[in-house]
Design a protein around this motif. Structure first.
Motif: not given
Length: 135
Positions: A92-93, A60, A58, A95-98, A89
């Motif tokens: 959330l990060l 990021d 990512t 979860e976004s790449v799970r 936070r």
């Protein structure tokens, strides 16, 4: 053991450090270390390899070249609330790449779609031609 976004991370994989917050806040900001800096070494974590790779790929800015994720939470007045926000936070990060993103299937426009496009282009050209001044 922390339960973050369907991942069970041991608490020793996440490092918390109390630092002074930046910005306005008067005496509270100037004398107390209420901001929390969360550090999470991605490559040394117990996450599945596929998730580690997606996380490292990512774009990021919070992920350093060494593969360490640094999240700073400073919007609350207490360390406890900032710590909870930093964990949120991180969750959330993760979860976004799970899940791996779906692979795109290449498709081609049908003959009818191509014909429709060409017809619309011809109609548009005729419309523009009709606007031209006659000589």
């Amino acid at each position: 053991m922390l339960n973050l976004a369907s991942f069970h991370l041991p608490e020793n994989e996440i490092d918390f450090k109390a630092v002074r917050a930046q910005g306005p806040g008067g005496q509270n900001v100037n004398k107390l270390a209420t901001a929390i800096q969360l550090r999470f070494d991605i490559s040394a974590s117990s996450l599945p390899d596929a998730v580690k790779q997606r996380l490292l790929m990512t774009a990021d800015s919070r992920i350093s070249n060494d593969g360490v994720l640094v999240i700073k939470a400073q919007s609350h007045r207490t360390q406890e609330r900032n710590r909870a926000e930093a964990l949120e936070r991180l969750e959330l990060l993760l979860e976004s790449v799970r899940r791996a993103p779906k692979a795109r299937k290449k498709t081609r426009p049908s003959k009818a779609a191509k014909a429709k496009r060409v017809d619309e282009k011809k109609k548009r050209g005729e419309l523009k031609k009709a606007r031209a001044k006659p000589y």
